[in-house]
Design an enzyme around this catalytic site. Structure first.
Site, PDB file in Angstrom:
ATOM      1  CB  SER A 169      -2.103   4.319   4.316  1.00  0.00           C
ATOM      2  OG  SER A 169      -1.483   3.595   5.290  1.00  0.00           O
ATOM      3  CE  LYS A 199       0.426   0.549   3.680  1.00  0.00           C
ATOM      4  NZ  LYS A 199      -1.038   0.225   3.478  1.00  0.00           N
ATOM      5  CG  ASP A 238      -5.984  -4.579  -0.694  1.00  0.00           C
ATOM      6  OD1 ASP A 238      -5.837  -4.368   0.622  1.00  0.00           O
ATOM      7  OD2 ASP A 238      -6.668  -5.437  -1.000  1.00  0.00           O
ATOM      8  CB  SER A 239      -0.291  -5.776   0.310  1.00  0.00           C
ATOM      9  OG  SER A 239      -0.244  -5.137   1.322  1.00  0.00           O
ATOM     10  CG  ASP A 258       6.564 -10.020   7.746  1.00  0.00           C
ATOM     11  OD1 ASP A 258       6.035 -10.209   6.676  1.00  0.00           O
ATOM     12  OD2 ASP A 258       6.928  -8.818   8.063  1.00  0.00           O
ATOM     13  CE  LYS A 266       8.907  -6.735   5.668  1.00  0.00           C
ATOM     14  NZ  LYS A 266       7.946  -6.797   6.559  1.00  0.00           N
TER      15      LYS A 266
END
Length: 200
Positions: free
Chosen positions: A7, A12, A70-71, A156, A176
Protein backbone atom coordinates in the site's frame (compact mmCIF):
# COMPACT_ATOMS: atom_id res chain seq x y z
CA UNK A 1 13.93 -8.84 7.74
CA UNK A 2 12.33 -5.92 5.93
CA UNK A 3 8.53 -5.60 5.82
CA UNK A 4 7.00 -4.09 2.68
CA UNK A 5 3.39 -2.96 3.02
CA UNK A 6 1.43 -3.52 -0.19
CA UNK A 7 0.00 0.00 0.00
CA UNK A 8 1.01 3.63 -0.25
CA UNK A 9 -1.71 4.84 2.15
CA UNK A 10 0.14 6.97 4.71
CA UNK A 11 -2.41 6.42 7.51
CA UNK A 12 -2.37 2.66 7.03
CA UNK A 13 1.42 2.53 6.88
CA UNK A 14 1.76 4.54 10.10
CA UNK A 15 -0.66 2.26 11.95
CA UNK A 16 1.11 -0.88 10.74
CA UNK A 17 4.53 0.56 11.54
CA UNK A 18 3.41 1.37 15.09
CA UNK A 19 2.10 -2.16 15.69
CA UNK A 20 4.57 -4.35 13.79
CA UNK A 21 7.70 -2.19 13.71
CA UNK A 22 9.29 -4.05 16.60
CA UNK A 23 9.09 -7.32 14.69
CA UNK A 24 11.00 -6.17 11.60
CA UNK A 25 14.24 -4.37 10.82
CA UNK A 26 12.42 -1.86 8.63
CA UNK A 27 8.81 -1.18 7.60
CA UNK A 28 8.31 0.58 4.26
CA UNK A 29 5.65 1.22 1.61
CA UNK A 30 5.59 -0.25 -1.89
CA UNK A 31 6.74 3.09 -3.30
CA UNK A 32 9.67 3.20 -0.87
CA UNK A 33 10.58 -0.31 -2.06
CA UNK A 34 10.58 0.93 -5.66
CA UNK A 35 7.47 -1.05 -6.63
CA UNK A 36 4.86 0.54 -8.90
CA UNK A 37 2.21 -2.15 -9.21
CA UNK A 38 -1.55 -1.84 -9.52
CA UNK A 39 -2.91 -5.24 -8.54
CA UNK A 40 -6.33 -5.97 -10.04
CA UNK A 41 -8.50 -6.83 -7.05
CA UNK A 42 -10.99 -9.16 -8.76
CA UNK A 43 -11.57 -11.61 -5.91
CA UNK A 44 -15.02 -12.37 -4.55
CA UNK A 45 -13.89 -12.00 -0.92
CA UNK A 46 -11.63 -9.65 1.01
CA UNK A 47 -9.27 -12.56 1.71
CA UNK A 48 -8.96 -13.50 -1.97
CA UNK A 49 -7.95 -9.93 -2.78
CA UNK A 50 -5.50 -9.69 0.12
CA UNK A 51 -3.84 -12.99 -0.85
CA UNK A 52 -3.54 -11.97 -4.50
CA UNK A 53 -1.98 -8.62 -3.61
CA UNK A 54 0.48 -10.17 -1.14
CA UNK A 55 1.62 -12.85 -3.56
CA UNK A 56 2.03 -10.50 -6.55
CA UNK A 57 4.12 -8.03 -4.55
CA UNK A 58 6.11 -10.80 -2.87
CA UNK A 59 6.95 -12.27 -6.28
CA UNK A 60 8.78 -9.00 -7.02
CA UNK A 61 10.43 -8.85 -3.57
CA UNK A 62 11.07 -12.50 -2.63
CA UNK A 63 13.57 -11.72 0.12
CA UNK A 64 11.22 -9.34 1.95
CA UNK A 65 8.13 -9.95 4.03
CA UNK A 66 5.02 -8.48 2.39
CA UNK A 67 1.87 -7.44 4.24
CA UNK A 68 -1.35 -6.76 2.36
CA UNK A 69 -4.94 -6.16 3.33
CA UNK A 70 -8.33 -5.69 1.77
CA UNK A 71 -11.22 -4.24 3.67
CA UNK A 72 -14.69 -2.88 3.30
CA UNK A 73 -18.23 -2.64 4.61
CA UNK A 74 -20.80 -5.45 4.61
CA UNK A 75 -24.46 -4.59 5.23
CA UNK A 76 -26.80 -7.43 6.15
CA UNK A 77 -29.93 -5.88 4.61
CA UNK A 78 -28.06 -5.69 1.28
CA UNK A 79 -26.91 -9.31 1.35
CA UNK A 80 -23.38 -8.31 2.38
CA UNK A 81 -23.00 -5.48 -0.15
CA UNK A 82 -21.07 -3.34 -0.86
CA UNK A 83 -18.45 -5.87 0.31
CA UNK A 84 -15.44 -6.12 -2.00
CA UNK A 85 -16.95 -3.28 -4.05
CA UNK A 86 -16.95 -0.87 -1.08
CA UNK A 87 -14.50 1.60 -2.65
CA UNK A 88 -16.34 1.67 -5.97
CA UNK A 89 -19.92 1.03 -4.85
CA UNK A 90 -21.41 4.01 -6.72
CA UNK A 91 -18.94 4.51 -9.56
CA UNK A 92 -16.08 2.78 -11.33
CA UNK A 93 -13.74 5.25 -9.66
CA UNK A 94 -13.32 5.92 -5.94
CA UNK A 95 -15.82 8.51 -4.64
CA UNK A 96 -16.55 8.32 -0.91
CA UNK A 97 -19.43 10.80 -0.98
CA UNK A 98 -21.18 9.07 -3.89
CA UNK A 99 -20.73 5.71 -2.17
CA UNK A 100 -22.35 6.99 1.03
CA UNK A 101 -25.27 8.51 -0.86
CA UNK A 102 -25.87 5.26 -2.75
CA UNK A 103 -25.79 3.31 0.51
CA UNK A 104 -28.44 5.61 2.03
CA UNK A 105 -30.61 5.22 -1.08
CA UNK A 106 -30.29 1.43 -1.01
CA UNK A 107 -31.35 1.38 2.66
CA UNK A 108 -34.26 3.80 2.30
CA UNK A 109 -37.21 2.40 4.26
CA UNK A 110 -35.10 -0.17 6.13
CA UNK A 111 -35.79 0.21 9.90
CA UNK A 112 -33.05 0.80 12.44
CA UNK A 113 -33.11 -2.76 13.80
CA UNK A 114 -32.43 -4.16 10.33
CA UNK A 115 -29.46 -1.92 9.48
CA UNK A 116 -26.75 -4.11 11.03
CA UNK A 117 -23.37 -3.96 9.32
CA UNK A 118 -19.71 -4.62 9.88
CA UNK A 119 -16.36 -3.41 8.68
CA UNK A 120 -14.11 -6.32 7.73
CA UNK A 121 -10.38 -6.48 7.08
CA UNK A 122 -8.53 -9.47 5.63
CA UNK A 123 -4.76 -9.33 6.17
CA UNK A 124 -1.99 -11.52 4.78
CA UNK A 125 1.69 -11.66 5.69
CA UNK A 126 3.70 -13.44 3.01
CA UNK A 127 7.31 -14.58 3.55
CA UNK A 128 9.67 -16.92 1.74
CA UNK A 129 9.72 -20.50 2.92
CA UNK A 130 6.96 -20.27 5.53
CA UNK A 131 3.20 -20.52 5.51
CA UNK A 132 1.28 -17.28 5.02
CA UNK A 133 -0.18 -15.68 8.12
CA UNK A 134 -3.82 -14.84 7.36
CA UNK A 135 -6.06 -12.90 9.74
CA UNK A 136 -9.54 -11.42 9.62
CA UNK A 137 -10.69 -8.49 11.73
CA UNK A 138 -14.30 -7.37 12.13
CA UNK A 139 -16.13 -4.62 13.97
CA UNK A 140 -19.92 -4.67 14.29
CA UNK A 141 -22.20 -1.68 14.01
CA UNK A 142 -25.20 -0.36 12.12
CA UNK A 143 -25.88 2.12 9.36
CA UNK A 144 -27.31 5.50 10.37
CA UNK A 145 -30.10 7.32 8.52
CA UNK A 146 -27.86 10.33 7.93
CA UNK A 147 -24.19 11.22 8.19
CA UNK A 148 -22.72 12.15 11.57
CA UNK A 149 -19.24 13.46 12.31
CA UNK A 150 -16.41 15.10 10.42
CA UNK A 151 -13.52 12.70 11.05
CA UNK A 152 -12.52 9.55 9.23
CA UNK A 153 -13.20 8.66 5.61
CA UNK A 154 -15.17 6.23 3.49
CA UNK A 155 -18.35 5.09 5.26
CA UNK A 156 -17.24 6.24 8.73
CA UNK A 157 -19.91 8.96 9.04
CA UNK A 158 -22.68 6.39 8.49
CA UNK A 159 -21.26 3.60 10.67
CA UNK A 160 -22.59 3.72 14.23
CA UNK A 161 -20.53 1.92 16.87
CA UNK A 162 -22.82 1.04 19.76
CA UNK A 163 -20.25 0.70 22.60
CA UNK A 164 -19.06 4.29 22.04
CA UNK A 165 -22.54 5.65 21.14
CA UNK A 166 -20.80 7.43 18.25
CA UNK A 167 -20.32 7.09 14.52
CA UNK A 168 -16.77 6.25 13.45
CA UNK A 169 -16.54 9.82 12.09
CA UNK A 170 -17.38 11.24 15.53
CA UNK A 171 -14.52 9.33 17.16
CA UNK A 172 -10.90 10.48 17.26
CA UNK A 173 -8.54 8.64 14.95
CA UNK A 174 -6.78 7.17 17.99
CA UNK A 175 -10.02 5.84 19.48
CA UNK A 176 -11.25 4.41 16.18
CA UNK A 177 -7.91 2.80 15.33
CA UNK A 178 -7.87 1.05 18.69
CA UNK A 179 -11.08 -0.89 17.92
CA UNK A 180 -11.02 -0.93 14.12
CA UNK A 181 -11.22 -3.98 11.89
CA UNK A 182 -7.67 -3.28 10.64
CA UNK A 183 -6.37 -3.05 14.20
CA UNK A 184 -7.96 -6.41 15.02
CA UNK A 185 -6.44 -8.04 11.94
CA UNK A 186 -3.05 -6.51 12.74
CA UNK A 187 -3.30 -7.78 16.30
CA UNK A 188 -3.87 -11.26 14.88
CA UNK A 189 -0.71 -10.97 12.77
CA UNK A 190 1.23 -9.69 15.77
CA UNK A 191 0.02 -12.60 17.91
CA UNK A 192 1.08 -15.14 15.26
CA UNK A 193 4.50 -13.53 14.92
CA UNK A 194 4.91 -13.57 18.69
CA UNK A 195 4.21 -17.32 18.70
CA UNK A 196 7.04 -17.73 16.19
CA UNK A 197 9.35 -15.67 18.38
CA UNK A 198 9.72 -12.92 15.78
CA UNK A 199 9.49 -12.35 12.07
CA UNK A 200 12.72 -13.85 10.81
Amino acid sequence: MRLVIASNNAHKIREIREMLGGMFDEVISMAEAGIDLDVVEDGTTFMENALKKAHEVHALLPDDAVLSDDSGLSVDALGGAPGVYSARFALDGHDDSANRQKLLRELRGVPDNERSARFECAMVLCRKGVKDIVCLGKVEGRILFEERGENGFGYDSLFYYEPAKLSFAEMTAEAKNHISHRHMALQGVLDELAKEGGAS
